[in-house]
Design a protein around this motif. Structure first.
Motif, PDB file in Angstrom:
ATOM      1  N   MET A   1     -22.302 -57.607 -35.734  1.00 57.75           N
ATOM      2  CA  MET A   1     -22.810 -56.486 -34.984  1.00 57.75           C
ATOM      3  C   MET A   1     -23.342 -57.458 -33.311  1.00 57.75           C
ATOM      4  O   MET A   1     -24.755 -57.706 -34.224  1.00 57.75           O
ATOM      5  N   ALA A   2     -23.273 -57.051 -32.967  1.00 56.04           N
ATOM      6  CA  ALA A   2     -24.322 -57.991 -31.489  1.00 56.04           C
ATOM      7  C   ALA A   2     -25.061 -56.699 -30.446  1.00 56.04           C
ATOM      8  O   ALA A   2     -25.294 -54.906 -30.712  1.00 56.04           O
TER       9      ALA A   2
ATOM     10  N   SER B   1     -21.608 -49.109 -31.489  1.00 55.11           N
ATOM     11  CA  SER B   1     -23.083 -48.275 -32.645  1.00 55.11           C
ATOM     12  C   SER B   1     -23.953 -47.719 -31.029  1.00 55.11           C
ATOM     13  O   SER B   1     -24.183 -49.101 -30.364  1.00 55.11           O
ATOM     14  N   VAL B   2     -24.845 -46.548 -31.760  1.00 54.12           N
ATOM     15  CA  VAL B   2     -26.245 -46.086 -30.653  1.00 54.12           C
ATOM     16  C   VAL B   2     -27.299 -46.796 -31.822  1.00 54.12           C
ATOM     17  O   VAL B   2     -27.579 -46.191 -33.114  1.00 54.12           O
ATOM     18  N   ASP B   3     -27.975 -47.307 -31.817  1.00 56.56           N
ATOM     19  CA  ASP B   3     -29.066 -47.390 -32.350  1.00 56.56           C
ATOM     20  C   ASP B   3     -30.559 -46.324 -31.588  1.00 56.56           C
ATOM     21  O   ASP B   3     -31.128 -46.971 -30.754  1.00 56.56           O
TER      22      ASP B   3
ATOM     23  N   ALA C   1     -22.734 -53.775 -19.406  1.00 50.06           N
ATOM     24  CA  ALA C   1     -21.429 -53.398 -19.680  1.00 50.06           C
ATOM     25  C   ALA C   1     -20.808 -54.722 -19.653  1.00 50.06           C
ATOM     26  O   ALA C   1     -20.407 -55.035 -20.837  1.00 50.06           O
ATOM     27  N   SER C   2     -20.824 -56.108 -18.928  1.00 42.63           N
ATOM     28  CA  SER C   2     -20.379 -56.798 -18.843  1.00 42.63           C
ATOM     29  C   SER C   2     -20.947 -57.947 -19.990  1.00 42.63           C
ATOM     30  O   SER C   2     -20.202 -58.838 -20.790  1.00 42.63           O
ATOM     31  N   ALA C   3     -22.100 -57.572 -19.577  1.00 45.03           N
ATOM     32  CA  ALA C   3     -22.924 -58.164 -21.205  1.00 45.03           C
ATOM     33  C   ALA C   3     -21.856 -58.107 -22.398  1.00 45.03           C
ATOM     34  O   ALA C   3     -21.416 -58.942 -23.498  1.00 45.03           O
ATOM     35  N   GLY C   4     -22.005 -56.981 -22.432  1.00 46.46           N
ATOM     36  CA  GLY C   4     -21.298 -56.174 -23.780  1.00 46.46           C
ATOM     37  C   GLY C   4     -19.876 -56.787 -24.099  1.00 46.46           C
ATOM     38  O   GLY C   4     -19.348 -57.192 -25.361  1.00 46.46           O
ATOM     39  N   VAL C   5     -19.405 -56.894 -22.884  1.00 45.61           N
ATOM     40  CA  VAL C   5     -17.560 -57.449 -23.352  1.00 45.61           C
ATOM     41  C   VAL C   5     -17.795 -58.733 -23.020  1.00 45.61           C
ATOM     42  O   VAL C   5     -16.829 -59.050 -23.817  1.00 45.61           O
ATOM     43  N   ASP C   6     -18.737 -59.419 -22.746  1.00 50.37           N
ATOM     44  CA  ASP C   6     -18.979 -60.083 -23.010  1.00 50.37           C
ATOM     45  C   ASP C   6     -19.254 -61.246 -24.910  1.00 50.37           C
ATOM     46  O   ASP C   6     -19.076 -62.364 -25.359  1.00 50.37           O
ATOM     47  N   MET C   7     -19.998 -59.927 -25.505  1.00 47.72           N
ATOM     48  CA  MET C   7     -20.469 -60.701 -26.406  1.00 47.72           C
ATOM     49  C   MET C   7     -18.814 -59.833 -27.659  1.00 47.72           C
ATOM     50  O   MET C   7     -18.992 -60.604 -28.772  1.00 47.72           O
TER      51      MET C   7
ATOM     52  N   GLY D   1     -17.296 -63.003 -30.640  1.00 45.45           N
ATOM     53  CA  GLY D   1     -16.678 -62.286 -31.629  1.00 45.45           C
ATOM     54  C   GLY D   1     -17.211 -61.459 -32.168  1.00 45.45           C
ATOM     55  O   GLY D   1     -17.539 -60.786 -33.702  1.00 45.45           O
ATOM     56  N   ALA D   2     -18.337 -60.017 -31.246  1.00 43.72           N
ATOM     57  CA  ALA D   2     -18.953 -59.539 -32.238  1.00 43.72           C
ATOM     58  C   ALA D   2     -17.377 -58.354 -32.749  1.00 43.72           C
ATOM     59  O   ALA D   2     -17.173 -58.111 -31.909  1.00 43.72           O
ATOM     60  N   ALA D   3     -17.916 -57.684 -33.862  1.00 42.70           N
ATOM     61  CA  ALA D   3     -16.681 -56.704 -34.100  1.00 42.70           C
ATOM     62  C   ALA D   3     -17.943 -55.911 -33.077  1.00 42.70           C
ATOM     63  O   ALA D   3     -16.918 -54.407 -33.588  1.00 42.70           O
ATOM     64  N   ILE D   4     -18.230 -55.471 -33.754  1.00 39.61           N
ATOM     65  CA  ILE D   4     -19.351 -53.971 -32.909  1.00 39.61           C
ATOM     66  C   ILE D   4     -20.388 -54.490 -31.992  1.00 39.61           C
ATOM     67  O   ILE D   4     -20.882 -55.155 -32.591  1.00 39.61           O
ATOM     68  N   LEU D   5     -20.957 -53.250 -30.830  1.00 47.01           N
ATOM     69  CA  LEU D   5     -22.134 -53.882 -29.849  1.00 47.01           C
ATOM     70  C   LEU D   5     -23.243 -52.418 -30.023  1.00 47.01           C
ATOM     71  O   LEU D   5     -22.260 -51.509 -30.318  1.00 47.01           O
ATOM     72  N   ASP D   6     -24.029 -52.669 -30.415  1.00 42.84           N
ATOM     73  CA  ASP D   6     -25.277 -52.228 -30.676  1.00 42.84           C
ATOM     74  C   ASP D   6     -26.046 -51.963 -29.290  1.00 42.84           C
ATOM     75  O   ASP D   6     -26.570 -52.904 -29.268  1.00 42.84           O
ATOM     76  N   ILE D   7     -25.742 -50.860 -29.111  1.00 47.83           N
ATOM     77  CA  ILE D   7     -26.574 -50.522 -27.782  1.00 47.83           C
ATOM     78  C   ILE D   7     -28.032 -49.616 -28.675  1.00 47.83           C
ATOM     79  O   ILE D   7     -27.951 -47.983 -29.125  1.00 47.83           O
TER      80      ILE D   7
END
Length: 362
Positions: A98-99, A174-176, A122-128, A132-138
């Motif tokens: 989870m990134a 995911s929203v943190d 958003a670009s950083a999220g795409v890179d994550m 290989g990140a399965a989930i992006l935690d924002i």
């Protein structure tokens, strides 16, 4: 084996003597949560009046015939259902990343551009995700000790535009957040999972939002969630105290209408805990399989790593973060929440390669 275990005692099973393969060990090992770790013994703990009255390591084949133990064992071994996050399915039969994508002004991990520019974030999220990140935690609120509280409207402005962009690209998000309004706005914008450091206890409306959305939720332990993520007066037995707290919280959330298969538990490393508390929780992490939920481990760049490495600053804690990530993978944690996505994914891929090799019959 027969043990005299009083009915008034609380029982716990901590998987120990972890193994990387069940090959040629029929009846000697059990699989943890349908994942890639096995154990050949359990530490059976009995607690009464807040004190441990029994602590004994018992081989798998010799566990006492007790329905309470059988119930815990069933939860430990039951496979965890995959998470359906939008169009993506995140399997929980292996450790996933989870990134962390913070949009807070005082974040120690992200550049100013990510905090101030929606497109850059958003670009950083795409890179994550590509790494290989399965989930992006924002997240849009800092949970560091002493951080100022954020108005929910400002928190929404920080996270929703990024969520909307990344969701449009098909990312699992995911929203943190601790706030119901932020949860609702984020889910409407395309988020799929709520990650709450207050376990839906900070905002009285938070549980209702999650129930109505039918979304997965991560419940993190903190000593005083209604007040903030840090505080508390210490623990009598940190590992068992945190387990009991999470067990009660899971049961309450299930009773409210959330399916247990959609609940993740997080012991809350670094939240209202001393260095020794954090170390005890990480060493005892496999105990939490007894809750019957997927385990989320978040210790990336935490202060405890600096404390163990000559006060290394946050941006120099990669080695320690990887050490804890691999410790978590060994213990069967399903999700590892990290800042350094590429390095952690690489480490877990090597870990997975070692596991795959061990599964080949000799």
């Amino acid at each position: 084996m027969t043990l005299d275990l009083p009915l008034s005692a609380r029982l716990y099973l901590r998987p120990v003597q972890l193994a990387d393969s069940p090959v040629d060990r029929d009846g000697e090992v059990v699989r943890l949560a349908g994942g890639l770790s096995w154990c050949s013994a359990f530490e059976l703990i009995a607690r009464e009046g807040g004190k441990r009255i029994l602590q004994r390591t018992i081989p798998v084949a010799d566990l006492p015939d007790d329905p309470r133990i059988a119930a815990i064992l069933q939860r430990i071994t039951a496979p965890r259902a995959p998470l359906q996050l939008g169009e993506r399915i995140v399997r929980l039969d292996q450790p996933q990343v989870m990134a962390i994508l913070n949009r807070t002004p005082d974040s120690f991990s992200d550049s100013r551009a990510l905090r101030e520019d929606v497109d850059a974030a958003a670009s950083a999220g795409v890179d994550m995700a590509a790494a290989g990140a399965a989930i992006l935690d924002i997240g849009g609120e800092s949970t560091r000790p002493g951080a100022a509280e954020v108005w929910e409207g400002e928190e929404i402005e920080r996270v929703v535009p990024v969520i909307r962009k990344l969701a449009a690209g098909g990312a699992a998000i995911s929203v943190d957040t601790r706030r119901a309004a932020v949860m609702a706005a984020s889910l409407q914008a395309g988020a799929h999972l709520v990650n709450d450091v207050a376990a839906l206890l900070y905002d009285p409306q938070a549980l209702d939002v999650v129930v109505k959305a039918g979304c997965p939720v991560a419940l993190m332990h903190s000593p005083e969630p209604q007040k903030g993520p840090h505080g508390g007066d210490g623990y009598a037995d940190v590992l068992l105290d945190v387990y009991d707290w999470l067990e009660k919280r899971v049961e309450d959330v299930v009773a409210a209408g959330v399916d247990r298969s959609k609940i993740l538990v997080d012991p809350g490393i670094g939240f209202g805990k001393s260095l020794q508390d954090n170390l005890a929780l990480i060493n005892g992490l496999a105990l939490f399989h007894g809750l019957g939920c997927a385990i989320l481990l978040g210790a990336s760049r935490k202060r405890m790593i600096g404390a163990l490495s000559n006060e290394a600053p946050a941006d120099q804690r990669l080695g320690g973060s990887l050490a804890i990530a691999l410790k978590g993978a060994d213990a069967g944690a399903q999700l590892i929440r990290v800042h350094d996505v590429f390095d952690t994914v690489q480490a877990l891929r090597v870990w997975r390669g070692l596991r795959d090799s061990a599964l080949v019959a000799r």
